[in-house]
Design an enzyme around this catalytic site. Structure first.
Site, PDB file in Angstrom:
ATOM      1  N   ASP A  77       6.544 -16.198   6.079  1.00 50.06           N
ATOM      2  CA  ASP A  77       7.491 -17.308   6.063  1.00 50.06           C
ATOM      3  C   ASP A  77       7.205 -18.229   4.879  1.00 50.06           C
ATOM      4  OD1 ASP A  77       8.476 -16.294   8.415  1.00 50.06           O
ATOM      5  OD2 ASP A  77       7.427 -17.735   9.697  1.00 50.06           O
ATOM      6  N   ARG A  78       8.206 -18.985   4.501  1.00 48.60           N
ATOM      7  CA  ARG A  78       8.099 -19.885   3.347  1.00 48.60           C
ATOM      8  C   ARG A  78       6.869 -20.795   3.424  1.00 48.60           C
ATOM      9  NH1 ARG A  78      11.193 -22.122  -0.653  1.00 48.60           N
ATOM     10  NH2 ARG A  78      10.847 -24.317  -1.097  1.00 48.60           N
TER      11      ARG A  78
END
Length: 306
Positions: free
Chosen positions: A141-142
């Site tokens: 995830d970011r």
């Protein structure tokens, strides 16, 4: 261990004793697990030599034979190369393992996006004279940090994809979650699907994809009421750790999307270790990812002990 040497676009492999009597077809399709179509293309393009002669794919090889594979042709990287300072955890001619910082996507979500780890990896490779496609084998995830594996050529990518699918690539995460985990060890097996009421959220759903997360309590911090846990994934669903831990009442600290309190600027999740069976060397590669940023989240924790 298999001996490898590089000669320009070619990778030379000296046939080890335990390959005696195997055919090149068997090595590529069965030992390495290359897809049928990719194997056919290699064969048609004459991308394999045996002792510097066009290879006979069905003839048995012998220990000491020199096989050459044309792995390293120039090709479009598939993303726009863009400079970003990166932390390299492991690299050879076939793989690249990077330590992803927070606030960065793994790969572009549109063709013109340039600020992702894949863009940075493509720039890094071109700076080192490698003009080839770069492929992420898994994602983070970011705002999740830590180790991400990239393949540096098509056959390595296909083999690593299969290893990931067969759970031979092991991914270990560290997470700080709210509350005291009561069981020292456990496995969360709950299917995960999209949340119809939120564009980015996932949720435990009977109609979702099977998902399995193994966790182990490392330490409890009573003052902050946080538990440090180690997680290993059997599957790789989007937001899997975040969804599963929130589901059992222990959301990640900082993960406001899944019920965590904003005690940190992001979710406290770090991919601390990656264990990879090398696609060609027949030996394991183990990478530990130091904490690049947000040192306050995992302050005082040694990433190399896991």
């Amino acid at each position: 261990m298999v001996k490898l040497k590089r000669f320009g676009e070619w990778c030379e492999i000296e046939v080890p004793a335990h390959w005696e009597g195997y055919s090149i077809e068997y090595i590529v399709r069965s030992l390495w697990g290359a897809p049928k179509k990719q194997t056919h293309n290699m064969r048609m393009k004459k991308q394999v030599l045996s002792n510097d002669e066009p290879a006979n794919w069905t003839k048995p090889v012998h220990a000491g034979d020199k096989l050459k594979f044309q792995f390293f042709e120039d090709e479009d990287p598939g993303v726009i190369p863009s400079y970003y300072e990166i932390d390299v955890l492991f690299e050879d001619d076939h793989m690249l393992v990077l330590n992803k910082p927070a606030g960065m996507d793994t790969h572009p979500n549109s063709p013109d996006q340039t600020n992702t780890l894949a863009n940075a990896a493509a720039f890094y490779m071109q700076m080192h004279g490698e003009y080839r496609g770069i492929k992420h084998i898994h994602r983070l995830d970011r705002d999740t940090t830590g180790a991400i594996l990239f393949a540096k050529h098509a056959l390595a990518g296909a083999i690593l994809d299969k290893e990931l699918e067969e759970r031979r690539i092991k991914r270990t995460y560290l997470a700080l979650v709210h509350g005291k985990i009561l069981k020292n060890k456990g496995t969360i097996r709950e299917p995960i699907g999209r949340d119809r009421h939120h564009p980015t959220r996932r949720r435990v759903s009977p109609g979702g994809q099977p998902a399995s997360t193994n966790y182990e309590l490392i330490e409890y911090y009573p003052k902050q009421n946080l538990s440090l846990i180690k997680c290993r994934l059997d599957t790789g669903r989007t937001h899997q750790i975040r969804v599963h831990l929130s589901h059992i009442g222990h959301p990640l600290a900082g993960d406001t999307l899944y019920g965590g309190k904003p005690v940190f600027a992001r979710q406290a999740l770090h991919a601390v270790k990656l264990e990879i069976p090398h696609p060609f060397l027949e030996e394991p590669i183990v990478c530990h990812a130091p904490f690049l940023d947000d040192p306050g989240i995992f302050k005082g924790i040694d990433p190399y002990r896991f």
